[in-house]
Design a protein around this motif. Structure first.
Motif, PDB file in Angstrom:
ATOM      1  N   LYS A 121     -48.532 -22.743  48.964  1.00 19.54           N
ATOM      2  CA  LYS A 121     -49.392 -24.289  49.050  1.00 19.54           C
ATOM      3  C   LYS A 121     -50.690 -24.090  49.008  1.00 19.54           C
ATOM      4  O   LYS A 121     -51.174 -24.468  47.948  1.00 19.54           O
ATOM      5  N   ARG A 122     -50.981 -23.743  49.959  1.00 17.89           N
ATOM      6  CA  ARG A 122     -52.428 -22.754  49.954  1.00 17.89           C
ATOM      7  C   ARG A 122     -53.000 -21.991  48.810  1.00 17.89           C
ATOM      8  O   ARG A 122     -53.935 -22.508  47.736  1.00 17.89           O
ATOM      9  N   LEU A 123     -52.427 -21.090  48.716  1.00 17.71           N
ATOM     10  CA  LEU A 123     -52.587 -20.271  47.286  1.00 17.71           C
ATOM     11  C   LEU A 123     -52.562 -21.457  46.221  1.00 17.71           C
ATOM     12  O   LEU A 123     -53.536 -20.565  45.762  1.00 17.71           O
ATOM     13  N   GLU A 124     -51.993 -21.931  45.650  1.00 18.78           N
ATOM     14  CA  GLU A 124     -51.435 -22.719  44.871  1.00 18.78           C
ATOM     15  C   GLU A 124     -53.317 -24.012  44.706  1.00 18.78           C
ATOM     16  O   GLU A 124     -53.942 -23.857  43.435  1.00 18.78           O
ATOM     17  N   SER A 125     -53.500 -24.077  45.949  1.00 29.06           N
ATOM     18  CA  SER A 125     -54.801 -25.303  46.313  1.00 29.06           C
ATOM     19  C   SER A 125     -55.674 -24.535  45.160  1.00 29.06           C
ATOM     20  O   SER A 125     -57.032 -25.084  45.216  1.00 29.06           O
ATOM     21  N   ALA A 126     -55.768 -22.881  46.351  1.00 29.07           N
ATOM     22  CA  ALA A 126     -56.656 -21.548  45.806  1.00 29.07           C
ATOM     23  C   ALA A 126     -57.206 -21.934  44.740  1.00 29.07           C
ATOM     24  O   ALA A 126     -58.341 -21.765  44.267  1.00 29.07           O
ATOM     25  N   SER A 127     -56.602 -21.857  43.082  1.00 29.43           N
ATOM     26  CA  SER A 127     -56.332 -21.529  42.502  1.00 29.43           C
ATOM     27  C   SER A 127     -57.244 -23.016  41.937  1.00 29.43           C
ATOM     28  O   SER A 127     -57.818 -22.851  40.753  1.00 29.43           O
ATOM     29  N   TYR A 128     -57.213 -23.661  42.508  1.00 25.98           N
ATOM     30  CA  TYR A 128     -58.382 -25.433  41.791  1.00 25.98           C
ATOM     31  C   TYR A 128     -59.035 -25.682  42.506  1.00 25.98           C
ATOM     32  O   TYR A 128     -60.254 -26.021  42.390  1.00 25.98           O
TER      33      TYR A 128
ATOM     34  N   MET B 128     -51.068 -17.788  55.129  1.00 25.57           N
ATOM     35  CA  MET B 128     -50.377 -18.016  53.699  1.00 25.57           C
ATOM     36  C   MET B 128     -49.306 -18.754  53.598  1.00 25.57           C
ATOM     37  O   MET B 128     -48.150 -17.971  53.850  1.00 25.57           O
ATOM     38  N   THR B 129     -50.168 -20.139  52.739  1.00 28.66           N
ATOM     39  CA  THR B 129     -48.439 -20.068  52.358  1.00 28.66           C
ATOM     40  C   THR B 129     -48.679 -20.322  51.007  1.00 28.66           C
ATOM     41  O   THR B 129     -50.066 -19.955  50.138  1.00 28.66           O
TER      42      THR B 129
END
Length: 366
Positions: free
Chosen positions: A163-170, A160-161
């Motif tokens: 960047k992935r967590l940020e993209s998950a929010s969108y 889990m990175t």
């Protein structure tokens, strides 16, 4: 039993619920979703405006619960929205229902939290939701024979990175799943819960519809944590579930057998087998080709022999013996029982003959 009629003595007014809704839509829906739909029908017949918060208070739910229910019916094309001149949602429409429910469609992240009060005599310009979308009938091919789910190797979790967590929010679909999970769990999700759902989406490859049904199923089984949902998702992945319809059909097909096996083994505190028990059941169905009736009979005999300690390995031993006698149906069990009785009788006769021969030989030697 004779057919019963329904009548009424009351003079109260009634709200009309579509028979199509009762026959086709209500059977598969979450109970709270059904409550919200029926209450919206009640509000319509009463000519009442409403607040989302009022409905939530009436059913002792959260506003998020009400919103989730409305979104569910919107995806099934049971409800729609009207809009005012500012293109804001101004009302909810009870749509004409189809005889065969349309397949759930991925929906835009509709914001209905802004819906505060809808006056009964609202005369603002409205535009009905586009209803030109074609109906999609879910095809359900009948399987040629019952086959227990095969087990697939489970992919490892990706690291889990940020960047992935940020993209998950969108990710609107993922955010909708997380919103539903919060409603089911009745709490705010922890980061470990969110990571579980990202894993299910990214590594296990579950679609929005499959994840949604996974959540509904886990809620009925009281599995109300990200870890519990992830564990169930892994089992579904092993069995090869790729669509909502496949999972639903397969679970329904085997649920009754699982329940019967556990009940006849005297296991009354759960309705689903463990992964190790499921391996036995898969072997009995796929490899040994036993019918459900044969498996249940073996469970009954195991419970009779060991009322307090009947186990899956013990049942497996019974079935292995039956397999040697070519048992695949209940009728074959009778033949196997007779064969074993004959063998035991013949073995006893041979043993008695040998004993008699030894006595005679000993007598001659003396």
């Amino acid at each position: 039993m004779e057919t019963l009629n329904i009548s009424t003595e009351t003079k109260e007014t009634f709200s009309s619920i579509s028979n199509v809704f009762i026959d086709e839509y209500m059977t598969e829906a979450n109970g709270d979703f059904v409550k919200i739909y029926i209450y919206l029908v009640r509000l319509f017949h009463g000519g009442c405006g409403f607040l989302i918060s009022d409905i939530a208070d009436h059913f002792n739910m959260t506003e998020n619960d009400v919103i989730r229910a409305v979104k569910y019916w919107v995806r099934l094309d049971v409800l729609g929205f009207t809009y005012n001149s500012s293109d804001k949602i101004s009302g909810i429409v009870l749509k004409e229902l189809k005889a065969t429910p349309v397949k759930k469609r991925k929906h835009d992240n509709i914001d209905i939290t802004a819906v505060m009060r809808i006056p009964a005599d609202d005369t603002e310009d409205v535009k009905p939701e586009d209803t030109a979308q074609q109906d999609k009938t879910v095809s359900r091919a009948e399987p040629e024979k019952k086959v227990a789910p095969e087990v697939r190797e489970v992919p490892k979790k990706s690291q889990m990175t940020a960047k992935r967590l940020e993209s998950a929010s969108y990710d609107e679909n993922l955010q909708e799943i997380l919103s539903q999970a919060e409603a089911y769990f009745d709490r705010e999700l922890a980061q470990r819960d969110i990571n579980s759902f990202i894993y299910i989406q990214d590594n296990l490859g579950f679609s929005f519809e499959l994840m949604e049904y996974l959540l509904e199923y886990c809620a009925t089984q009281k599995k109300l944590s990200g870890a519990a949902v992830e564990k169930e998702a892994i089992e579904w992945y092993k069995r090869g579930y790729e669509t909502r319809e496949q999972a639903k059909e397969d679970i329904g097909q085997f649920r009754e057998l699982y329940r019967s096996i556990l009940t006849n083994l005297g296991i009354a505190n759960r309705v689903s087998p463990t992964p190790s028990e499921l391996k036995y059941i898969t072997k009995w169905i796929n490899d040994d080709l036993f019918t459900d009736e044969v498996i249940i009979e073996a469970c009954k005999r195991a419970n009779l022999s060991k009322p307090n300690s009947a186990s899956f390995p013990y049942v497996n031993g019974i079935l292995d013996k039956w397999k040697k006698f070519g048992v695949h149906t209940v009728g074959d069990i009778v033949k196997a029982d007779n064969s074993r009785y004959y063998e035991k009788s013949r073995s006893k006769e041979i043993a008695e003959e040998n004993d008699e021969f030894m006595r005679m030989a000993k007598k001659l030697m003396n």
